[in-house]
Design an enzyme around this catalytic site. Structure first.
Site, PDB file in Angstrom:
ATOM      1  N   SER A 104       0.224  -1.772   5.832  1.00 46.99           N
ATOM      2  CA  SER A 104       1.265  -1.202   6.681  1.00 46.99           C
ATOM      3  C   SER A 104       2.298  -2.261   7.015  1.00 46.99           C
ATOM      4  CB  SER A 104       0.662  -0.667   7.985  1.00 46.99           C
ATOM      5  OG  SER A 104       0.327  -1.739   8.859  1.00 46.99           O
ATOM      6  N   ASP A 105       3.519  -1.841   7.268  1.00 49.94           N
ATOM      7  CA  ASP A 105       4.486  -2.767   7.845  1.00 49.94           C
ATOM      8  C   ASP A 105       4.011  -3.098   9.262  1.00 49.94           C
ATOM      9  OD1 ASP A 105       6.723  -4.354   8.095  1.00 49.94           O
ATOM     10  OD2 ASP A 105       8.073  -2.844   7.280  1.00 49.94           O
TER      11      ASP A 105
END
Length: 330
Positions: free
Chosen positions: A204-205
């Site tokens: 994930s960012d």
């Protein structure tokens, strides 16, 4: 890096080495590393060999200092000049972006499938359609037809995965058709893994899973009741791990015990990350040599390549009809 790795290898129950990720957009983001031109400038060279050469050096500087994963290349298609991250991209053309991305990944990872001690895992980002947000506002929705998504925004990701074997993909903050990317099983699993054959792992960012519930106390997507629910959505969509640190995924054990996430799902997601750790050789060579890193990183040889890339990236414009200098009184 050695101190942290030694803890994981010697002080934990299973002794599994950690992957350390780094920002490497135009060089390793760390003191004494070599800085290269930004991707938008490198794209202007149209030189695939040069891009590969640059990122081969970036990979070596990173690996010698204990890094194993680069959070780059950015292969978003930038089609709104108002977007504040255009310089991170290779521009507006899907084909050019795919070619630059293939060269960057081959530079980072080598020719594969194994990754030797002078290379690292590359991460394609930001999946998907992050480069053309509404009004050019970073992380704003990207609501486009499936045809536009596939022909424009998906194209570089598919090409690079299938032709260069990128080991990682990063999801992002925004939504498509009202569905946050980290909860979008169609994107993260059906398209990425099943259609394209992606065999790496998805990250994930930073804090983007939390943003399905809230962002720094401000309402965000609000599709999750809390961080635990956000983790459930992301795990079921196929996001292997959240970055930068344990937040929502601290609830994994509870979610399995409550039957909301199956053990087989966790086994699959963990297995995909373990596979890359073996390909990186971390179990056999978990530590680095500080003296070797100090001698190589930021060296004169490396700076000479940076100068070569900078000179190749210079773009000259023709002053047709004496357009400049502008007459401020006109």
């Amino acid at each position: 890096a050695n101190k942290l790795q030694r803890y994981f290898m010697e002080k934990t129950r299973l002794g599994i080495p950690a992957i350390f990720h780094e920002e490497c957009l135009h060089g390793l983001v760390a003191s004494y590393s070599t800085s290269f031109p930004h991707p938008i400038a490198m794209a202007g060279t149209f030189d695939r060999d040069l891009v590969k050469e640059v990122y081969t050096m970036v990979a070596k500087e990173t690996r010698l200092r204990g890094g194993h994963q680069a959070l780059t290349p950015v292969v978003d298609i930038a089609r709104d000049a108002r977007w504040g991250r255009v310089e991170e991209s290779y521009g507006e053309d899907p084909y050019l972006t795919s070619q630059m991305g293939i060269s960057a990944v081959r530079g980072f990872q080598g020719e594969g499938p194994e990754i030797d001690g002078e290379h690292i895992a590359a991460t394609l980002k930001h999946f998907a359609a992050h480069g053309q947000p509404e009004n050019g506002t970073n992380t704003a929705p990207a609501n486009y037809s499936e045809r536009i998504l596939r022909e424009v925004h998906f194209f570089p990701f598919r090409e690079i995965i299938q032709k260069a074997g990128a080991k990682s993909v990063m999801t992002t903050y925004h939504e498509i058709d009202g569905v946050p990317i980290n909860a979008n099983k169609w994107l993260v699993n059906d398209v990425l893994r099943e259609e394209w054959g992606f065999e790496g792992f998805v990250v994930s960012d930073y804090y983007s899973i939390r943003e399905m519930h809230q962002r720094y106390g401000i309402d965000a997507h609000r599709v999750a009741a809390d961080g635990k629910h956000a983790a459930e959505l992301a795990l079921n969509a196929g996001v292997n791990i959240e970055l930068p640190n344990p937040d929502c995924y601290r609830h994994v054990v509870e979610l399995v015990e409550e039957g909301k996430i199956s053990e087989s799902t966790i086994d699959k997601l963990v297995g995909e990350m373990l596979k890359v750790k073996f390909e990186l050789g971390l179990f056999d060579f978990p530590y680095v040599d500080p003296d070797k890193a100090a001698a190589f990183c930021g060296s004169e040889e490396n700076r000479s390549l940076a100068k070569k890339a900078a000179l190749r990236a210079v773009t000259l414009l023709e002053n047709r009809d004496q357009t400049v200098p502008l007459d401020l009184n006109d």
